[in-house]
Design a protein around this motif. Sequence first.
Motif, PDB file in Angstrom:
ATOM      1  N   ARG A 223       0.826  -1.204   0.000  1.00  0.00           N
ATOM      2  CA  ARG A 223       0.000   0.000   0.000  1.00  0.00           C
ATOM      3  C   ARG A 223       0.862   1.257   0.000  1.00  0.00           C
ATOM      4  O   ARG A 223       0.352   2.349  -0.290  1.00  0.00           O
ATOM      5  N   LYS A 226       0.654   3.458  -3.148  1.00  0.00           N
ATOM      6  CA  LYS A 226      -0.346   4.513  -3.337  1.00  0.00           C
ATOM      7  C   LYS A 226       0.206   5.870  -2.931  1.00  0.00           C
ATOM      8  O   LYS A 226      -0.011   6.876  -3.628  1.00  0.00           O
ATOM      9  N   ALA A 229       2.704   7.024  -5.645  1.00  0.00           N
ATOM     10  CA  ALA A 229       2.021   7.491  -6.855  1.00  0.00           C
ATOM     11  C   ALA A 229       1.347   8.841  -6.624  1.00  0.00           C
ATOM     12  O   ALA A 229       1.355   9.723  -7.500  1.00  0.00           O
ATOM     13  N   ALA A 230       0.751   9.020  -5.445  1.00  0.00           N
ATOM     14  CA  ALA A 230       0.071  10.290  -5.152  1.00  0.00           C
ATOM     15  C   ALA A 230       1.063  11.446  -5.052  1.00  0.00           C
ATOM     16  O   ALA A 230       0.729  12.582  -5.417  1.00  0.00           O
ATOM     17  N   CYS A 241       2.350  -4.392  -9.398  1.00  0.00           N
ATOM     18  CA  CYS A 241       1.486  -4.770  -8.274  1.00  0.00           C
ATOM     19  C   CYS A 241       1.466  -6.265  -7.989  1.00  0.00           C
ATOM     20  O   CYS A 241       0.872  -6.695  -6.996  1.00  0.00           O
ATOM     21  N   LEU A 247      -5.014  -3.510  -5.179  1.00  0.00           N
ATOM     22  CA  LEU A 247      -4.081  -2.386  -5.228  1.00  0.00           C
ATOM     23  C   LEU A 247      -3.964  -1.845  -6.649  1.00  0.00           C
ATOM     24  O   LEU A 247      -3.950  -0.617  -6.865  1.00  0.00           O
ATOM     25  N   GLU A 250      -6.872   0.394  -7.456  1.00  0.00           N
ATOM     26  CA  GLU A 250      -6.789   1.682  -6.773  1.00  0.00           C
ATOM     27  C   GLU A 250      -5.768   2.595  -7.445  1.00  0.00           C
ATOM     28  O   GLU A 250      -5.991   3.810  -7.569  1.00  0.00           O
ATOM     29  N   LEU A 251      -4.663   2.028  -7.883  1.00  0.00           N
ATOM     30  CA  LEU A 251      -3.634   2.840  -8.542  1.00  0.00           C
ATOM     31  C   LEU A 251      -4.125   3.353  -9.900  1.00  0.00           C
ATOM     32  O   LEU A 251      -3.821   4.482 -10.281  1.00  0.00           O
ATOM     33  N   LEU A 254      -6.163   6.552  -9.503  1.00  0.00           N
ATOM     34  CA  LEU A 254      -5.552   7.786  -9.016  1.00  0.00           C
ATOM     35  C   LEU A 254      -5.370   8.795 -10.142  1.00  0.00           C
ATOM     36  O   LEU A 254      -4.980   8.430 -11.258  1.00  0.00           O
TER      37      LEU A 254
END
Length: 446
Positions: A223, A226, A229-230, A241, A247, A250-251, A254
């Motif tokens: 995690r 994330k 990447a943010a 991944c 995950l 979710e990526l 973003l």
Amino acid sequence: MTTVDLIWFNAGGGHRAAALALEQAINDQGLPWRVRKVNLTQVLDPLGYFRRVTGMEPEDIYNRRLATGFTLGLAQELKLLQGMIRWTHALMVQRLALHWRTTRPDLVVSLIPNFNRALHDSLVLADPGVPFVTVLTDMADHPPHFWIEPGLAQHLVCGTDYAYSQAVAAGCSPDRVHRSSGMILRPEFYAQAPIARAEERQRVGLDAATPTGLVLFGGTGSRAMKGIAARLPKTPLILMCGRNEALAAELRALPTEAPRVVVGFTTEVARWMRLADFFIGKPGPGSLSEAVHQGLPVIVTRNAWTMPQERWNTEWVREHGLGVVRNSLRSINAAVEDITRNLPEYQARVRRIENRAVFEVPQILATILEKARQPARVAGGVPVLGLVDASSDEREYVAADRAAGLECPAALRAYSSKALSKIPKLGRAKRQERHRVAPAIVTKKW
């Protein structure tokens, strides 16, 4: 045919990867060995009692910690695990001795930590002429009782000078400590056809000229990816991944200003690394070595969350100038700026690291086997158990050099009356057949 057992388990994935790579390298070199990959968990718990009671495999607890990134406190948990291993040592030795006596390997190679004393002691109990080798899949030991167990007839293969010095300083005989040039990588990291890198990057949606980072936290991701990447919306990224599909989803969701590729499970890690310019991840020995071998400078962290056996790896990065070590991923922007601003210098230092371990280790093992098959000797008139014929079907125990350290350790004598009684014996005809091979020098028979 010579039978070689490679011992692994599923904690983290690196041990299984090393076993697969070593098996392939042995086959590619044409060594006349039958290689068996032995999952230690299945040997110790063949009926799966742990899974039936808990609903998971023993390694799943550790692997879930890696996937969530919650690795704080692993040093304390390691001590608890090692205490449990010592508490159950006699039982494990008995169960493993039964396994060795039934399956009769000619060489046992451990690719795992923590259990090497039990593996060694059980092998000596069941078949004392068989060499036992531990190949470190970490860049350094984390003593005590992790990889290196002083006082045993244990060969060690170390991938760094530091691990080698640790073994010698711990009292291991230098003739039993062997140096390879790095960690074991899969052979496909070496046999790679040329690629049109700029065209390939454009084909997958990446910019051909802008420095691109590859983010990798093992086969189950983390995690922490994330947060990376943010914090890097303007940096092109390849996000690996593994099997963590949640995950990956979710990526992909973003927001980003730069090109980004999210990769699920793949066997083409080497190819994706070739499309990147630098690496971001945890300082694991496998992924770190893969990145450096592919020419990628690295960005890693070292803090309280770093697993204890991986902390020295950051010293290796600093010592060789292979990248940037930070206390926290919160400073990832500054780390990326440092790497990209000085990319040619970092890449030049990375290219100086040469790792041929996967090709070297089979030759080290072959040398150990050859020495184990040398004719029997008597040191000071005192006979010691040794190995005269290392084939799986015909093995004799003979007088040999005491320096070889193959006699049954005193600590195991307490096990003999109970454990040996449960280990299958050779039939009378087979014993007589063996005695005819070398009747004058046989010193022990089952």
